[in-house]
Each structure stands twice: as structure tokens, then as C-alpha cells.
Design an enzyme around this catalytic site. Structure first.
Site, PDB file in Angstrom:
ATOM      1  N   HIS A  81     -28.279  40.845  11.286  1.00  9.18           N
ATOM      2  CA  HIS A  81     -27.440  39.653  11.393  1.00  9.18           C
ATOM      3  C   HIS A  81     -25.970  40.056  11.240  1.00  9.18           C
ATOM      4  O   HIS A  81     -25.590  40.728  10.274  1.00  9.18           O
ATOM      5  CB  HIS A  81     -27.820  38.611  10.339  1.00  9.18           C
ATOM      6  CG  HIS A  81     -27.128  37.317  10.568  1.00  9.18           C
ATOM      7  ND1 HIS A  81     -27.646  36.329  11.375  1.00  9.18           N
ATOM      8  CD2 HIS A  81     -25.920  36.859  10.149  1.00  9.18           C
ATOM      9  CE1 HIS A  81     -26.793  35.322  11.434  1.00  9.18           C
ATOM     10  NE2 HIS A  81     -25.749  35.620  10.695  1.00  9.18           N
ATOM     11  N   ALA A  82     -25.136  39.629  12.197  1.00  4.50           N
ATOM     12  CA  ALA A  82     -23.748  40.085  12.236  1.00  4.50           C
ATOM     13  C   ALA A  82     -22.979  39.689  10.980  1.00  4.50           C
ATOM     14  O   ALA A  82     -23.126  38.576  10.468  1.00  4.50           O
ATOM     15  CB  ALA A  82     -23.055  39.485  13.457  1.00  4.50           C
ATOM     16  N   HIS A 136     -16.098  36.304  16.810  1.00  4.29           N
ATOM     17  CA  HIS A 136     -16.292  35.627  15.523  1.00  4.29           C
ATOM     18  C   HIS A 136     -16.089  36.626  14.374  1.00  4.29           C
ATOM     19  O   HIS A 136     -15.342  36.359  13.422  1.00  4.29           O
ATOM     20  CB  HIS A 136     -17.695  35.011  15.470  1.00  4.29           C
ATOM     21  CG  HIS A 136     -18.027  34.374  14.165  1.00  4.29           C
ATOM     22  ND1 HIS A 136     -17.855  33.029  13.920  1.00  4.29           N
ATOM     23  CD2 HIS A 136     -18.480  34.901  13.007  1.00  4.29           C
ATOM     24  CE1 HIS A 136     -18.198  32.755  12.679  1.00  4.29           C
ATOM     25  NE2 HIS A 136     -18.584  33.888  12.094  1.00  4.29           N
ATOM     26  N   HIS A 184     -12.993  37.246  11.152  1.00  4.78           N
ATOM     27  CA  HIS A 184     -13.045  37.552   9.708  1.00  4.78           C
ATOM     28  C   HIS A 184     -12.178  38.767   9.400  1.00  4.78           C
ATOM     29  O   HIS A 184     -11.403  38.771   8.443  1.00  4.78           O
ATOM     30  CB  HIS A 184     -14.480  37.880   9.282  1.00  4.78           C
ATOM     31  CG  HIS A 184     -15.412  36.714   9.288  1.00  4.78           C
ATOM     32  ND1 HIS A 184     -15.187  35.573   8.565  1.00  4.78           N
ATOM     33  CD2 HIS A 184     -16.614  36.524   9.915  1.00  4.78           C
ATOM     34  CE1 HIS A 184     -16.209  34.725   8.747  1.00  4.78           C
ATOM     35  NE2 HIS A 184     -17.074  35.281   9.570  1.00  4.78           N
ATOM     36  N   GLU A 230     -14.594  31.103   8.994  1.00  3.00           N
ATOM     37  CA  GLU A 230     -15.527  31.107  10.127  1.00  3.00           C
ATOM     38  C   GLU A 230     -14.858  30.646  11.420  1.00  3.00           C
ATOM     39  O   GLU A 230     -15.372  30.876  12.509  1.00  3.00           O
ATOM     40  CB  GLU A 230     -16.720  30.187   9.832  1.00  3.00           C
ATOM     41  CG  GLU A 230     -17.507  30.542   8.574  1.00  3.00           C
ATOM     42  CD  GLU A 230     -18.072  31.947   8.584  1.00  3.00           C
ATOM     43  OE1 GLU A 230     -18.293  32.508   9.674  1.00  3.00           O
ATOM     44  OE2 GLU A 230     -18.279  32.504   7.492  1.00  3.00           O
ATOM     45  N   HIS A 260     -29.451  32.837   6.459  1.00  3.37           N
ATOM     46  CA  HIS A 260     -28.588  32.329   5.400  1.00  3.37           C
ATOM     47  C   HIS A 260     -29.352  31.752   4.218  1.00  3.37           C
ATOM     48  O   HIS A 260     -28.750  31.514   3.171  1.00  3.37           O
ATOM     49  CB  HIS A 260     -27.636  31.270   5.979  1.00  3.37           C
ATOM     50  CG  HIS A 260     -26.837  31.806   7.142  1.00  3.37           C
ATOM     51  ND1 HIS A 260     -27.414  32.046   8.368  1.00  3.37           N
ATOM     52  CD2 HIS A 260     -25.544  32.173   7.246  1.00  3.37           C
ATOM     53  CE1 HIS A 260     -26.492  32.525   9.196  1.00  3.37           C
ATOM     54  NE2 HIS A 260     -25.355  32.611   8.550  1.00  3.37           N
ATOM     55  N   TYR A 304     -19.855  26.601   8.478  1.00  2.57           N
ATOM     56  CA  TYR A 304     -19.913  26.679   9.945  1.00  2.57           C
ATOM     57  C   TYR A 304     -19.661  25.311  10.560  1.00  2.57           C
ATOM     58  O   TYR A 304     -19.142  25.200  11.657  1.00  2.57           O
ATOM     59  CB  TYR A 304     -21.261  27.245  10.414  1.00  2.57           C
ATOM     60  CG  TYR A 304     -21.531  28.622   9.858  1.00  2.57           C
ATOM     61  CD1 TYR A 304     -20.798  29.723  10.285  1.00  2.57           C
ATOM     62  CD2 TYR A 304     -22.493  28.820   8.883  1.00  2.57           C
ATOM     63  CE1 TYR A 304     -21.028  30.987   9.764  1.00  2.57           C
ATOM     64  CE2 TYR A 304     -22.727  30.077   8.357  1.00  2.57           C
ATOM     65  CZ  TYR A 304     -21.995  31.154   8.795  1.00  2.57           C
ATOM     66  OH  TYR A 304     -22.221  32.401   8.275  1.00  2.57           O
TER      67      TYR A 304
END
Ligand code: X8Z
Ligand code: ZN
Length: 600
Positions: free
Chosen positions: A338-339, A368, A372, A396, A499, A509
Site C-alpha cells: 500500500h503506497a 498523491h 506528502h 492528503e 487503513h 481523505y
């Protein structure tokens, strides 16, 4: 005389004593200096332990991360208690803000108890590793990990294969349930020890307003966006019914979750071709095809995204970013794919970790993640207590904001499409907006569900045997999506979403998906763009870059409303920009849906 002497002496003594113990602003500043040292000394090593544990998921790496996490969280809880000693001290606004951050910088806190701290640290490490190394094997001996199952869910149009992949991945959630509940039980105790009413109170008290106010704002904006989602749902359901027939999806009620082109039905862009027929082949831009035709490697894709930020005036990424990041899924070990984006030492050591696939979805996700990274870069000059987003939604939203600028004009500028393709693309705005909406609108109700579910789990309002039903009630009510088959008594479907075992709050998000349009609209106005919003790109525009950068550079040093106002001129979340952006699509959908029975 004697009495008076004794009395005066007693007063002096008392005053002397109280003067000695009474804390002052100066003490608070000294304490905060200590906190600064604590994060610069302890932070990087704990981050390295986390990096190793999700890059090499092994028995030993989990042991190491659990140990670090235990020690770090016990120290942090001690620090929070010390910060609370200043509750009644008269301090400046800025000092108060910093002290409050020390008191509330937790997600799943441990009580100040060695045994419980060890237990919760082990549970957290275990749950994350279960997700990261999750795979399911069928009776015929075939095994799939998440990426294997996603290959099917994202691309197949065979309902049986889709169902197999959908339910196969959810097997990994089952063994998480007991562990998850125990973790939450300890986390609740921890949050109460810190002075919060519980985990929800802790999670929602970080928005510079009361948690009630915040949550009602969230719901208010959803009401503004919902008619657009409903119209999209109605159209997609109708088209899917035509494609699959009544046995798979009926023309009323909820859409079964396995046919929407995404493991969690949180984005429907993979079924774009089933729901929209562009006016010509070139009218719909296929980024996956472009990436393949241009022969872009995984690293090239990241470089293209970096170039975008550089075009706005951000500094290029350091060599260590390229050396230490993970871009490609390793073949010989378990990693959490997961990125994610990492700020390891609050200086130059910034990295992303992502198993990049050469497609449109991952191209957008790279933007995305770099959002960050460039946020970290922009606020790294601040005291470490302020090194975070204005709120977690801002963090985000940065990359998501740039994704709205991946327009036909931008792609033409990069040489990925020619003039003719560009003209075709802008001649069919519905094609472009439909593609965007299948991701950007579809994700919105989903972003509400996770924390609504968690709030009820945290408060203990729901029985253990009702956890999965509650999950589906929320999915049905908000998304109009249902489980394609009856769920087993021991199913724990929330566990099949990163998550939840990873304890990443999710309302961030939601905020991002609303704010990105507010940011986009106001930047486009600032730079004097006067066409339709979906054609505006801020690429190569230093004026827009400067505005964005100065907001990011504030970190969390001011209430988020101040940062928001600096960029948008307003202090409130609003659905207006998103409604403006999609208004041509909404009109088109309303026409298409005439005569259809919408709703579920
Ligand atoms: O988790 C993420 C990012 C990492 S912060 C890839 N996102 C959410 C998800 O994948 O569920 C981005 C969109 C929503
Ligand atoms: Zn993110």
C-alpha cells in the site's frame, strides 16, 4: 508578638513553597525544548524500525518494531502527562498549541503500563503484518496476494472470477477480528488516560474546533455532494445492468461490490468503458496506454510527477529519495505494498514506498504520494511539533490537487498527445468528467464509512458479532453497494482494507477530496483562468506554486482555517467547488437518468 511572628513566617513559607512548585510559561518553553530533542533523537530511529518492518515483513522485523513502538509510545504518554501539568498555567497561544499537540499526538495510544504497552505494540505490529503479507490459497492450490486478486477485480468482466477474487481477499480479515478488538480495548483505556472521552474524541479533537462541530460540518458537506453521487450511481447501475443482466445486477437497489472494478468499490474508473461511450476514440484519454506507449519505467513515472512540482517552484528531490525509496514490488519478500510517503528524519531523508504498476491509477497515486513528500519538504524548517499538515486532510489533498491539473493541455505540453488528440479530448467534456467522477466522486461516501464504523466500534456500541453487519449497513446506506454473497459468521471485512489493521484515520481523505476542488478553483481564479475548471492546469505556473508553497510552509503552526483562508479566501469546507467542477456532468447524468428509477 510571638503569634504574629509565627503567622508571618507561615505565610512566607507557604508563598515560598508555592513559588517553588508553580509552573510558568518559562517552564513550558523548557519542556517544549526537551520535546524537540526527544523527537529529533528518538523519531528517526523509530521511523527506521517502521520502515524495515514494512519493507521486510519477517518474524524478527516485527519483533523489533513492536519493541520500538512500545518504548516510543510509553515515552510519548509520559510526555503527554507532563504537558498536562501546564493545563492551568497562563501561557501564550503558541505555547498552548504546542502543549496540546504533545497531549493529543496519538492514534491508538497505550496506557502508561508496561504490560499493556507491550501487548498493544505487538497487536499493532501483527495486524499490519497480517495485511501486508496477506494471501489466500484455494483448495485447488492456487494462491493470490492482494495484487494478484486486484488483477482480476480491476480487469475481469467474468462475474464468477470477480466473485472468487472479491471473497478470496476477504478471507485475510477473519483472523484479525479478535486481535483488532483487543487492540481497540487497550487503545480506549489509553485515550481515557490521556484525558479524552475515548478514541473517537481523540481522533476528532484535532481540527481546531469541537469534535461535534467538526462532524456536523463533514455531514453538511456530504449533503451537498450526495445528489451528484446519487445521479452517478443511478447511471452506472443502469449501464451495468445492461452489460451483465438481472442475474448479476438489478436495475434497482444496491450494486453488488464485486463488479465495480476495485477491491473496495472505492473507485469505479476501471469500468469507465462500460458506462460511457466517448464521441471518438481520442476523446477519452487513456493514460495507461500513454504510459505504455511512452515506455515509461516506474521511476520515470515518479520523475514526471516530480517535474510537475518542480514546475511550480519546489526543489528537486534529494538523491537519497531515489536511492532509498521502494518503487517496484520485490519478488522475493513480503512488503506492505500500500503506497505511503515517509519523512524519516525531518530533514532530507524523504521516501515513498509503493509497488508501482504502469497504469493510470498508479500514476495518480504517485502524484498523491509526492504531495506528502513536498509538504514535508515545505515545512521541514519548522520546530518538529509543527511538522505536519494544517490538518491531516491537507496532507492528503496536495497531490490530489495536482491530479486535477493532469488535463489534456498538460499532456499536450509534455508531448504525450498531439494537437488533434487534444482538440478531440476537450470537445467531449463529459468523457473527461466521467473519468474523474468515477474516482473523485465515487470515493467520497466511502471515505465517510471507515471512521463512522470505527467510532461505533471504539465506543463499544456494537456487539462483536454485529461488527461486520454494521460495516455492511454503512456501505449500503452511504454507497448503495452491497456484499455480493452472504457474509460468513466469522467474516471481518473491514480487516481487508489497509487503513483498518494499520490504524490510519480515514476522514482525512474525505476532507482532501472536498478541499482539493476548493484549492483548484481558487488557484485557477488567481491565475486568471477563465475556461471550464476541468480544463485548468496549474502546471508550470510559479504564481500558483508560490501560493501553494506558502500555505504548506505553515505546517500545523496555525489553525487549519487560517491556512485554508490564505489559499482560498474562505475558512470553511464547502461542496460548492466540487459541484461547479462537475456541473456539466450532472446535467448530462440528469438527462440520461430520466425515466430511470434512481436510489436504493
Ligand atoms: O491510502 C491512500 C494513499 C496513501 S495515504 C495511497 N489513499 C486512500 C486509499 O487508498 O484508500 C489515497 C486515496 C484513499
Ligand atoms: Zn496519502
Amino acid at each position: 508578638m510571638n503569634k504574629l511572628f509565627i503567622y508571618t513566617f507561615a505565610i512566607l513559607l507557604l508563598q515560598g513553597c508555592s513559588n517553588e512548585t508553580k509552573l510558568t510559561e518559562e517552564d513550558a518553553i523548557l519542556f517544549l525544548d526537551e520535546m524537540e530533542e526527544f523527537s529529533t533523537e528518538e523519531g528517526p530511529i523509530a521511523s527506521s524500525a517502521y520502515w524495515i518492518s514494512s519493507n521486510f515483513i519477517t518474524y524478527d522485523s516485527q519483533k523489533v518494531v513492536a519493541d520500538y513502538s512500545k518504548r516510543y509510545s510509553l515515552l510519548s504518554v509520559e510526555n503527554a502527562r507532563r504537558a498536562a501539568e501546564f493545563d492551568d498555567v497562563d501561557v501564550t497561544k503558541d505555547t498552548r498549541r504546542k502543549l496540546n499537540f504533545v497531549k493529543s499526538g496519538f492514534v491508538m495510544p497505550s496506557p502508561l503500563d508496561e504490560g499493556l504497552a507491550t501487548e498493544i505494540a505487538n497487536l499493532k505490529a501483527e495486524l499490519s503484518a497480517m495485511y501486508g503479507s496477506g494471501r489466500h490459497c484455494f483448495e485447488d492450490g492456487t494462491c493470490y496476494d492482494l495484487e494478484g486478486f486486484e488483477q482480476i477485480i480491476d480487469n475481469s468482466r467474468n462475474p464468477e472470477d470477480l466473485l472468487m477474487a472479491w471473497s478470496g481477499w476477504r478471507e485475510i480479515g477473519k483472523p484479525m477480528k479478535e486481535k483488532y478488538l483487543r487492540m481497540v480495548e487497550i487503545g480506549e483505556m489509553g485515550s481515557k488516560d490521556l484525558g479524552f472521552e475515548g478514541l473517537s474524541d481523540l481522533w476528532f479533537s484535532k481540527y481546531d474546533m469541537s469534535s461535534d462541530e467538526f462532524l456536523s460540518d463533514v455531514d453538511r458537506v456530504w449533503e451537498e455532494v450526495k445528489p451528484l453521487y446519487d445521479a452517478l450511481h443511478c447511471h452506472v447501475r443502469g449501464e451495468l445492468n445492461e452489460f451483465y443482466g438481472d442475474e448479476v445486477v438489478k436495475n434497482d437497489g444496491m450494486i453488488p461490490a464485486h463488479i465495480l472494478g476495485n477491491m473496495w468499490a472505492q473507485s469505479w474508473s476501471n469500468i469507465y468503458d462500460l458506462v460511457y461511450e466517448p464521441s471518438s476514440v481520442d476523446a477519452s484519454i487513456n493514460l495507461t496506454q500513454i504510459i505504455q506507449e511512452e515506455n515509461l519505467s516506474e521511476v520515470d513515472m515518479v520523475r514526471v510527477a516530480e517535474d510537475f512540482f518542480v514546475s511550480l517552484g519546489f526543489e528537486r528531490l534529494a538523491d537519497t529519495f531515489w536511492e532509498r525509496s521502494l518503487f517496484v514490488k520485490p519478488r522475493d519478500r513480503d512488503v506492505t505494498c500500500h503506497a505511503s510517503a515517509w519523512n524519516l528524519d525531518s530533514e532530507e531523508d524523504l521516501r515513498i514506498k509503493m509497488c508501482i504498476q504502469k497504469n493510470e491509477e498508479d500514476f495518480v497515486t504517485i502524484h498523491h504520494e509526492l504531495g506528502h513528500i513536498f509538504y514535508y519538504q515545505a515545512y521541514n524548517h519548522l520546530p518538529s511539533i509543527y511538522e505536519s499538515g494544517a490538518n491531516d486532510g491537507f496532507h492528503e489533498a496536495v497531490g490530489d490537487l495536482l491530479s486535477l491539473s493532469i488535463t489534456p493541455a498538460y499532456l499536450k505540453e509534455l508531448g504525450y498527445i498531439n494537437e488533434e488528440q487534444y482538440l478531440d479530448a476537450i470537445s467531449d467534456p463529459i468523457s473527461l468528467l466521467m473519468k474523474q467522477a468515477l474516482e473523485g466522486i465515487v470515493v467520497i461516501p466511502w471515505t465517510l464509512i471507515l471512521d463512522k464504523w470505527r467510532s461505533q466500534v471504539f465506543s463499544g456500541d456494537v456487539e462483536a458479532d454485529q461488527l461486520n453487519n454494521l460495516w455492511w449497513e454503512l456501505r449500503e446506506s452511504y454507497q448503495g453497494v452491497k456484499a455480493p454473497i452472504a457474509r460468513d459468521y466469522d467474516a471481518f471485512d473491514p480487516g481487508a482494507k489497509y487503513h483498518i489493521p494499520g490504524n490510519t484515520p480515514y476522514t482525512r481523505y474525505y476532507l482532501a477530496r472536498i478541499m482539493q476542488y476548493q484549492f483548484h478553483e481558487s488557484l485557477c481564479n488567481d491565475i486568471g483562468f477563465d475556461g471550464p475548471l476541468h480544463e485548468c492546469t496549474i502546471y508550470n505556473n510559479p504564481e500558483a506554486g508560490e501560493k501553494l508553497k506558502s500555505m504548506l510552509a505553515l505546517g500545523s503552526s496555525v489553525p487549519w482555517q487560517d491556512a485554508f483562508e490564505e489559499l482560498t479566501g474562505v475558512r470553511e469546507l464547502s461542496g460548492e467547488s466540487i459541484i461547479n467542477y462537475y456541473s456539466p456532468l450532472k446535467e448530462w447524468l440528469d438527462e440520461k437518468n430520466e425515466g430511470r428509477q434512481c436510489g436504493w
